[in-house]
Design a protein around this motif. Structure first.
Motif, mmCIF file in Angstrom:
data_model
loop_
_atom_site.group_PDB
_atom_site.id
_atom_site.type_symbol
_atom_site.label_atom_id
_atom_site.label_comp_id
_atom_site.label_asym_id
_atom_site.label_seq_id
_atom_site.Cartn_x
_atom_site.Cartn_y
_atom_site.Cartn_z
ATOM 1 N N PRO A 226 8.070 6.837 -4.626
ATOM 2 C CA PRO A 226 6.968 8.488 -5.221
ATOM 3 C C PRO A 226 5.561 7.815 -5.297
ATOM 4 C CG PRO A 226 8.955 8.885 -5.230
ATOM 5 C CD PRO A 226 9.106 6.915 -4.966
ATOM 6 N N LYS A 227 5.636 6.508 -6.562
ATOM 7 C CA LYS A 227 4.522 5.816 -6.919
ATOM 8 C C LYS A 227 3.536 5.548 -5.658
ATOM 9 C CE LYS A 227 7.865 5.814 -11.567
ATOM 10 N NZ LYS A 227 8.325 3.909 -11.998
ATOM 11 N N LEU A 228 4.145 4.392 -5.134
ATOM 12 C CA LEU A 228 3.350 4.010 -4.155
ATOM 13 C C LEU A 228 2.928 4.651 -3.630
ATOM 14 C CD1 LEU A 228 6.078 0.963 -3.494
ATOM 15 C CD2 LEU A 228 3.875 0.541 -4.449
ATOM 16 N N ASN A 229 3.629 5.766 -3.024
ATOM 17 C CA ASN A 229 2.963 7.041 -2.215
ATOM 18 C C ASN A 229 1.388 7.977 -2.684
ATOM 19 O OD1 ASN A 229 5.021 6.503 -0.299
ATOM 20 N ND2 ASN A 229 6.217 8.823 -1.213
ATOM 21 N N LYS A 230 2.065 7.860 -4.134
ATOM 22 C CA LYS A 230 0.551 8.490 -5.333
ATOM 23 C C LYS A 230 -0.432 7.618 -5.353
ATOM 24 C CE LYS A 230 0.017 10.902 -9.718
ATOM 25 N NZ LYS A 230 0.932 11.288 -10.511
ATOM 26 N N ARG A 231 -0.256 6.296 -5.469
ATOM 27 C CA ARG A 231 -1.189 5.081 -5.787
ATOM 28 C C ARG A 231 -2.015 5.127 -4.257
ATOM 29 N NH1 ARG A 231 0.073 -0.625 -8.284
ATOM 30 N NH2 ARG A 231 -0.016 0.450 -10.584
ATOM 31 N N TYR A 232 -1.305 4.741 -2.868
ATOM 32 C CA TYR A 232 -1.745 4.855 -1.634
ATOM 33 C C TYR A 232 -1.777 6.377 -1.209
ATOM 34 C CZ TYR A 232 -1.884 -0.086 -3.308
ATOM 35 O OH TYR A 232 -2.375 -1.086 -4.122
ATOM 36 N N PRO A 233 -2.579 7.001 -1.316
ATOM 37 C CA PRO A 233 -2.101 8.867 -0.321
ATOM 38 C C PRO A 233 -2.396 8.199 0.291
ATOM 39 C CG PRO A 233 -4.332 8.931 -2.226
ATOM 40 C CD PRO A 233 -3.841 7.191 -2.350
ATOM 41 N N GLY A 234 -1.522 8.840 1.843
ATOM 42 C CA GLY A 234 -1.883 8.849 3.101
ATOM 43 C C GLY A 234 -0.211 7.622 3.070
ATOM 44 N N SER A 235 -0.099 6.924 2.612
ATOM 45 C CA SER A 235 1.063 6.131 3.736
ATOM 46 C C SER A 235 2.543 6.508 3.431
ATOM 47 C CB SER A 235 0.989 5.066 1.889
ATOM 48 O OG SER A 235 1.528 5.147 0.656
ATOM 49 N N ALA A 236 2.579 7.945 2.732
ATOM 50 C CA ALA A 236 3.581 8.374 2.554
ATOM 51 C C ALA A 236 4.213 8.676 4.183
ATOM 52 C CB ALA A 236 3.946 9.681 1.917
ATOM 53 N N LYS A 237 5.259 8.221 4.338
ATOM 54 C CA LYS A 237 6.191 8.938 5.683
ATOM 55 C C LYS A 237 7.598 9.493 5.895
ATOM 56 C CE LYS A 237 4.845 4.827 8.000
ATOM 57 N NZ LYS A 237 5.406 3.580 8.045
ATOM 58 N N PRO A 238 7.714 10.777 6.036
ATOM 59 C CA PRO A 238 8.792 11.472 6.643
ATOM 60 C C PRO A 238 10.037 10.717 6.336
ATOM 61 C CG PRO A 238 7.329 12.347 8.518
ATOM 62 C CD PRO A 238 6.662 11.341 7.561
ATOM 63 N N THR A 239 9.868 9.832 6.666
ATOM 64 C CA THR A 239 11.306 8.826 6.670
ATOM 65 C C THR A 239 11.648 8.296 5.527
ATOM 66 O OG1 THR A 239 10.208 7.381 7.507
ATOM 67 C CG2 THR A 239 10.971 7.452 8.993
ATOM 68 N N LEU B 184 0.977 -4.928 -2.315
ATOM 69 C CA LEU B 184 0.192 -6.731 -2.835
ATOM 70 C C LEU B 184 0.172 -5.781 -0.939
ATOM 71 C CD1 LEU B 184 -0.896 -8.797 -2.192
ATOM 72 C CD2 LEU B 184 1.005 -10.083 -2.454
ATOM 73 N N THR B 185 1.267 -5.960 0.012
ATOM 74 C CA THR B 185 0.955 -5.458 1.478
ATOM 75 C C THR B 185 -0.352 -4.416 1.425
ATOM 76 O OG1 THR B 185 3.313 -6.291 1.518
ATOM 77 C CG2 THR B 185 1.739 -4.974 3.280
ATOM 78 N N PHE B 186 -0.239 -3.569 0.840
ATOM 79 C CA PHE B 186 -1.441 -2.431 1.064
ATOM 80 C C PHE B 186 -2.455 -3.275 0.553
ATOM 81 C CE2 PHE B 186 2.305 1.647 0.059
ATOM 82 C CZ PHE B 186 1.946 1.835 1.591
ATOM 83 N N ARG B 187 -3.002 -3.535 -0.454
ATOM 84 C CA ARG B 187 -3.936 -4.490 -0.865
ATOM 85 C C ARG B 187 -4.645 -5.397 0.206
ATOM 86 N NH1 ARG B 187 -3.224 -6.742 -4.717
ATOM 87 N NH2 ARG B 187 -1.550 -6.739 -5.547
#
Length: 318
Positions: free
Chosen positions: A228-241, A186-189
C-alpha cells in the motif's frame, strides 16, 4: 556495448551464507573477467576472514561500513565498482555455474538496462526451505509472477537477483531509503526514466529464504505492509490482485464462522484448494514431506501478506 560485470553483495551477520555463495561464484562456467563487491553492513559477525580465503580465486573487494540497510549498501557497492553492469544478489543465494553465461547471452541478444531472474530450491535445502520456495513461486499461490514469462507483462525484478546498468544507476540514484519494497520502487523509477526491464528465465539462483515459519510470516507480513505504501507513492500502480491474499484470509475466517451454523460448503472449497497445493507440490518436488509442508507455507504466506496489507492499507488511508 561490451559488458563488464560487477556482482554486488550486501551482508549483515551471515558469514556462513557468504562462504557458500562465494564458493558457488568460483565455479562459474564463464570465460570473461568479473568482480565481486562485498559490503559488510555494520555486522557484529563479520565475514572478513571468510572473504580472505577467496581472494586468490575471485576478483574480490571487501568493504565494512556502518549499518544503513541493504538498499544503501547496494548503492555503496555500485559506487565502488569498476563494471558497467551490476548484478545484485542477496547473501542467502547460491549461484548455478551457468548463471553469468546466461545473463551475458540474454543481454547480448536483447539488451535492457535492468533484469531480474527467478529463484529455485537447491537439492541440499531443507524440506521447509523447499516448501517455502514452492509457496513463493507456484502458479497456484502467486500466479508464477516471480519467474514465469507467460505470467508477467512488464517484469518487476527482485533484489535477491537484480541486474542494473551503470547508466540506469546513475540516472535513478539506485535504491531508495525504503526498507521494504525498495526493489519495486526502483523498478517504477526505472520505467519513469524510460528504461526497460526483462526477466531472464535461465538466470536463476538457488534462494534459501527463511528457516522457520515464524520468520517466513514476518517476511511476508513486511511484503504485504509495503505494497500500500508503494501504491500511494506511485498512483496508478495498484492492481486488484494485491487484495487476493487479504480476501483469501477473510474468506477462511468467514467460512469457519458460517461452518459453526452448519454450512460447510465454503470450508470444503478451501480444503480442495489446499489438497490441490499438496498434489501440485508433490508432483514438482517428488517428496511427500515437502508437499505436506507446502500447505502450511502457502497458508503462512497468505496470512502474513494479507494481514500486513490490510494493516498498512488502513493506516495509509488516514
Amino acid at each position: 556495448m561490451k559488458l563488464s560485470f560487477s556482482i554486488i553483495i550486501p551482508v549483515y551477520n551471515r558469514p556462513n551464507e557468504i562462504d557458500e555463495l562465494l564458493e558457488s561464484l568460483t565455479k562459474q562456467d564463464f570465460t570473461h573477467d568479473f568482480e565481486v563487491i562485498m559490503i559488510e553492513d555494520g555486522s557484529t559477525q563479520k565475514s572478513d576472514t571468510i572473504v580472505d580465503t577467496y581472494k586468490k580465486q575471485l576478483n574480490l573487494k571487501y568493504f565494512f561500513k556502518e549499518n544503513s540497510g541493504a538498499g544503501a549498501s547496494r548503492n555503496f557497492g555500485m559506487q565502488n565498482s569498476s563494471g558497467n553492469y551490476f548484478i545484485i544478489l542477496d547473501s542467502d543465494v547460491l549461484v548455478p555455474s551457468q548463471y553469468l553465461f546466461e545473463v551475458k547471452k540474454a543481454l547480448e541478444h536483447n539488451f535492457t538496462d535492468a533484469f531480474g531472474g527467478p529463484d529455485a530450491a537447491h537439492k541440499s535445502f531443507t524440506a521447509l526451505q523447499k516448501a517455502i520456495n514452492y509457496a513463493m513461486t507456484s502458479v497456484l499461490t502467486t500466479g508464477g509472477i516471480r519467474g514465469k514469462k507467460q505470467a508477467v507483462g512488464k517484469f518487476q525484478p527482485r533484489s535477491f537477483n537484480f541486474g542494473l546498468s551503470q547508466t540506469a544507476f546513475t540516472k535513478t540514484d539506485g535504491f531508495s531509503d525504503l526498507k521494504i519494497g525498495e526493489d519495486i520502487d526502483l523498478t517504477f523509477r526505472l520505467w519513469q526514466n524510460g528504461f526497460e526491464t526483462q526477466l531472464i528465465e535461465k538466470a536463476f539462483v538457488y534462494h534459501k529464504r527463511r528457516s522457520s515459519l515464524q520468520q517466513f510470516f514476518k517476511q511476508t507480513f513486511a511484503f504485504g505492509a509495503g505494497r500500500p505504501k508503494l501504491n500511494k507513492r506511485y498512483p496508478g500502480s495498484a492492481k486488484p490482485t494485491y487484495w487476493f491474499p487479504s480476501l483469501f484470509i477473510i474468506g477462511i475466517a468467514l467460512s469457519i464462522v458460517i461452518a459453526v451454523f452448519g454450512l460447510h460448503q465454503f470450508l470444503y472449497f478451501y480444503g480442495c484448494y489446499f489438497l490441490l497445493i499438496f498434489l501440485d507440490s508433490l508432483y514438482q518436488n517428488k517428496n511427500i514431506c515437502v508437499s505436506f509442508l507446502s500447505m502450511f507455507t502457502s497458508f503462512t504466506q497468505f496470512l502474513g501478506y494479507g494481514l500486513g496489507f490490510l494493516q498498512s492499507w488502513v493506516f495509509n488511508k488516514k
